[in-house]
Design a protein around this motif. Sequence first.
Motif, mmCIF file in Angstrom:
data_model
loop_
_atom_site.group_PDB
_atom_site.id
_atom_site.type_symbol
_atom_site.label_atom_id
_atom_site.label_comp_id
_atom_site.label_asym_id
_atom_site.label_seq_id
_atom_site.Cartn_x
_atom_site.Cartn_y
_atom_site.Cartn_z
ATOM 1 N N ALA A 1 -27.113 46.580 -13.304
ATOM 2 C CA ALA A 1 -27.493 45.267 -13.819
ATOM 3 C C ALA A 1 -27.693 45.351 -15.322
ATOM 4 C CB ALA A 1 -28.759 44.763 -13.140
ATOM 5 N N ILE A 2 -27.080 44.432 -16.045
ATOM 6 C CA ILE A 2 -27.290 44.348 -17.492
ATOM 7 C C ILE A 2 -28.381 43.320 -17.774
ATOM 8 C CG2 ILE A 2 -26.258 43.599 -19.673
ATOM 9 C CD1 ILE A 2 -23.730 44.902 -18.898
ATOM 10 N N HIS A 3 -29.374 43.734 -18.539
ATOM 11 C CA HIS A 3 -30.457 42.837 -18.923
ATOM 12 C C HIS A 3 -30.182 42.304 -20.337
ATOM 13 C CE1 HIS A 3 -32.969 45.652 -16.155
ATOM 14 N NE2 HIS A 3 -32.274 44.770 -15.457
ATOM 15 N N PRO A 4 -30.607 41.098 -20.633
ATOM 16 C CA PRO A 4 -30.373 40.539 -21.972
ATOM 17 C C PRO A 4 -30.876 41.481 -23.067
ATOM 18 C CG PRO A 4 -31.217 38.851 -20.496
ATOM 19 C CD PRO A 4 -31.310 40.139 -19.750
ATOM 20 N N GLY A 5 -29.996 41.737 -24.032
ATOM 21 C CA GLY A 5 -30.358 42.579 -25.159
ATOM 22 C C GLY A 5 -30.131 44.056 -24.961
ATOM 23 N N ASP A 6 -29.674 44.477 -23.781
ATOM 24 C CA ASP A 6 -29.438 45.899 -23.517
ATOM 25 C C ASP A 6 -28.451 46.507 -24.509
ATOM 26 O OD1 ASP A 6 -31.104 46.322 -21.369
ATOM 27 O OD2 ASP A 6 -29.546 46.118 -19.835
ATOM 28 N N ARG B 1 -20.777 42.496 -23.229
ATOM 29 C CA ARG B 1 -21.275 41.545 -24.228
ATOM 30 C C ARG B 1 -21.429 40.147 -23.614
ATOM 31 N NH1 ARG B 1 -23.013 42.905 -28.979
ATOM 32 N NH2 ARG B 1 -21.059 43.732 -29.769
ATOM 33 N N LEU B 2 -20.427 39.731 -22.845
ATOM 34 C CA LEU B 2 -20.471 38.405 -22.239
ATOM 35 C C LEU B 2 -21.558 38.296 -21.179
ATOM 36 C CD1 LEU B 2 -16.621 37.875 -22.048
ATOM 37 C CD2 LEU B 2 -18.205 36.445 -23.347
ATOM 38 N N LEU B 3 -21.969 39.431 -20.613
ATOM 39 C CA LEU B 3 -23.036 39.437 -19.616
ATOM 40 C C LEU B 3 -24.420 39.553 -20.240
ATOM 41 C CD1 LEU B 3 -21.441 41.713 -16.865
ATOM 42 C CD2 LEU B 3 -21.716 39.233 -16.803
ATOM 43 N N GLY B 4 -24.477 39.620 -21.575
ATOM 44 C CA GLY B 4 -25.769 39.579 -22.239
ATOM 45 C C GLY B 4 -26.176 40.801 -23.014
ATOM 46 N N ALA B 5 -25.331 41.829 -23.079
ATOM 47 C CA ALA B 5 -25.685 43.032 -23.843
ATOM 48 C C ALA B 5 -25.918 42.672 -25.309
ATOM 49 C CB ALA B 5 -24.581 44.075 -23.727
ATOM 50 N N GLY B 6 -26.902 43.330 -25.903
ATOM 51 C CA GLY B 6 -27.196 43.066 -27.301
ATOM 52 C C GLY B 6 -26.417 43.942 -28.256
ATOM 53 N N ARG B 7 -26.072 45.155 -27.808
ATOM 54 C CA ARG B 7 -25.315 46.089 -28.633
ATOM 55 C C ARG B 7 -24.395 46.884 -27.712
ATOM 56 N NH1 ARG B 7 -25.136 48.145 -33.622
ATOM 57 N NH2 ARG B 7 -24.754 50.374 -34.001
ATOM 58 N N VAL B 8 -23.135 47.012 -28.128
ATOM 59 C CA VAL B 8 -22.131 47.697 -27.309
ATOM 60 C C VAL B 8 -21.482 48.794 -28.135
ATOM 61 C CG1 VAL B 8 -20.055 47.454 -25.910
ATOM 62 C CG2 VAL B 8 -21.701 45.576 -26.012
ATOM 63 N N ILE B 9 -21.478 50.004 -27.573
ATOM 64 C CA ILE B 9 -20.939 51.185 -28.253
ATOM 65 C C ILE B 9 -19.885 51.806 -27.348
ATOM 66 C CG2 ILE B 9 -21.500 53.443 -29.255
ATOM 67 C CD1 ILE B 9 -24.450 52.324 -29.401
ATOM 68 N N GLY B 10 -18.790 52.250 -27.925
ATOM 69 C CA GLY B 10 -17.747 52.879 -27.139
ATOM 70 C C GLY B 10 -17.420 54.272 -27.636
ATOM 71 N N SER B 11 -16.886 55.095 -26.741
ATOM 72 C CA SER B 11 -16.343 56.393 -27.148
ATOM 73 C C SER B 11 -14.852 56.393 -26.901
ATOM 74 C CB SER B 11 -17.007 57.543 -26.384
ATOM 75 O OG SER B 11 -16.533 57.611 -25.049
ATOM 76 N N THR B 12 -14.108 57.130 -27.728
ATOM 77 C CA THR B 12 -12.667 57.186 -27.586
ATOM 78 C C THR B 12 -12.164 58.508 -28.161
ATOM 79 O OG1 THR B 12 -10.603 55.959 -27.961
ATOM 80 C CG2 THR B 12 -12.215 55.962 -29.770
ATOM 81 N N SER B 13 -10.839 58.648 -28.218
ATOM 82 C CA SER B 13 -10.265 59.951 -28.545
ATOM 83 C C SER B 13 -9.830 60.108 -29.995
ATOM 84 C CB SER B 13 -9.058 60.219 -27.628
ATOM 85 O OG SER B 13 -8.074 59.217 -27.792
ATOM 86 N N SER B 14 -9.879 59.043 -30.796
ATOM 87 C CA SER B 14 -9.409 59.176 -32.173
ATOM 88 C C SER B 14 -10.124 58.204 -33.101
ATOM 89 C CB SER B 14 -7.893 58.920 -32.254
ATOM 90 O OG SER B 14 -7.598 57.551 -32.034
#
Length: 344
Positions: free
Chosen positions: A149-154, A174-187
Motif C-alpha cells: 500500500a502506498i500512503h500519501p507522501g511516501d 506517483r499517481l497513487l500518491g507517492a511524494g518522491r520517486v527514485i529509480g535505479s538503472t544500469s547507466s
Amino acid sequence: MTQTLPATSREVRLKSQPEGLPHADNFEIVSTSLPKPSDHEVLVRNHYFLLSASLRMMISKGAQDVKGVPFPALREGDTLAAEALGEIVSAPAGSGFYPGDLVLHFQGWREYAAVPTADCKRVIGGLPDPIAYLGHGWTAYAALTRGVAIHPGDTVFISSAAGANGSMAGQIARLLGAGRVIGSTSSREKAARLVSELGYDAAVWRGATPIAEQLAEAAPEGIDVFLDNVGGEQLQAAIASAREGARVVIVGTLSGQLASHGAGRTAPVELDSVQLLVKRITLRGYSADDDPEAYAEWIQQFARWLDAGSIRFPHEIIDGLDHAPLALEQVIRGDYFGTVVIKP
C-alpha cells in the motif's frame, strides 16, 4: 471474403542451451507448416510479441521447471514462448471467438499459432494503441495496489526503473500518491531519461559509487516503499535506507536472471536481519497472477491516465522476426528503455 493463408509459418527455436547469458546464435529461425487448429483451438496471426529477460530462465543449460515459476523449461529444438498479441484467423463454432478478434496468449516467437481457446484472453477496449496491452504496467499496478500500500507522501524506490515494469511503476507510484520517486538503472544515460522523461525525482545507477551511497543521498530521510525487480545490491541498499515500517514488495529477480553463470533461477543476496527487525520492515514476494481482477481495473485506469496525458508507455518496436534473437541478446544486455516488442 475468405482470407488467403500462407502454407508455412516461421518460428524461432532454441538451437542450443546457453551455459551463461544467451546469444543470438543460440537460436534458429525455421519454416514449418501452417498450424492446423483442433476443435478446441483458434488460429492466430501474431501482430506483436514481448521480449523479456526472464526467458533466460527457460532456456539455459540446466534449467528445470520450478514450482511457483510460471515459465516451463525449454529444450533444444523447442519453439520459444512469450506473451503475444494477435488476430484470430479462424475459430471453432461456439467458442465465443471470431475472425478479427484481438487476443492475448503465450505463443509468441512465431508468425502463426494454434492456441487453445482457454488460453486466449480477448483484448478489452480502452487503450488507444494495441501494443500497450503487452506492457507490464498491470504488474506494477497490482504490486502497488495489492502487494503493498502506498500512503500519501511516501518515498518510493523502484529497481530496474528503465525496464518494462519499472518504467511504468515509477509513474504509477506517483499517481497513487507517492511524494518522491527514485529509480535505479544500469547507466547514467538511462538515469537521466528517468528524470527527464518519466518524472522520477532522482535516479541511481550501477557503475558509479555504490548504490547504497547514491540512495542515501537521493533519499536522505529514507524510503517507505521499495518495488524490487532485481534483488542483489539494490535490495541491500533499500534495506539500509528503509524507514521504520517500510514495505518491500519483490516482483522480479534480475540479479539472478542476468547473472553470467548458472541457469538464472536463483538470486542469492545477503541481508541484515537486524535492520529488518529493528525497523519493522515488511518483506513480501508478489506476483500479479495472485490478483487477476487487477487486470481489468488496470486497463480502465491506464486508459484514463493516458487520456489525461498523465502517464506514458515507453516502448520500442523491433520490426521482423529475423531480428528477434539479437534483440533478446540486447534486452538482456540492457540496451533498451521500456517495453520491447517484436513485430513478426
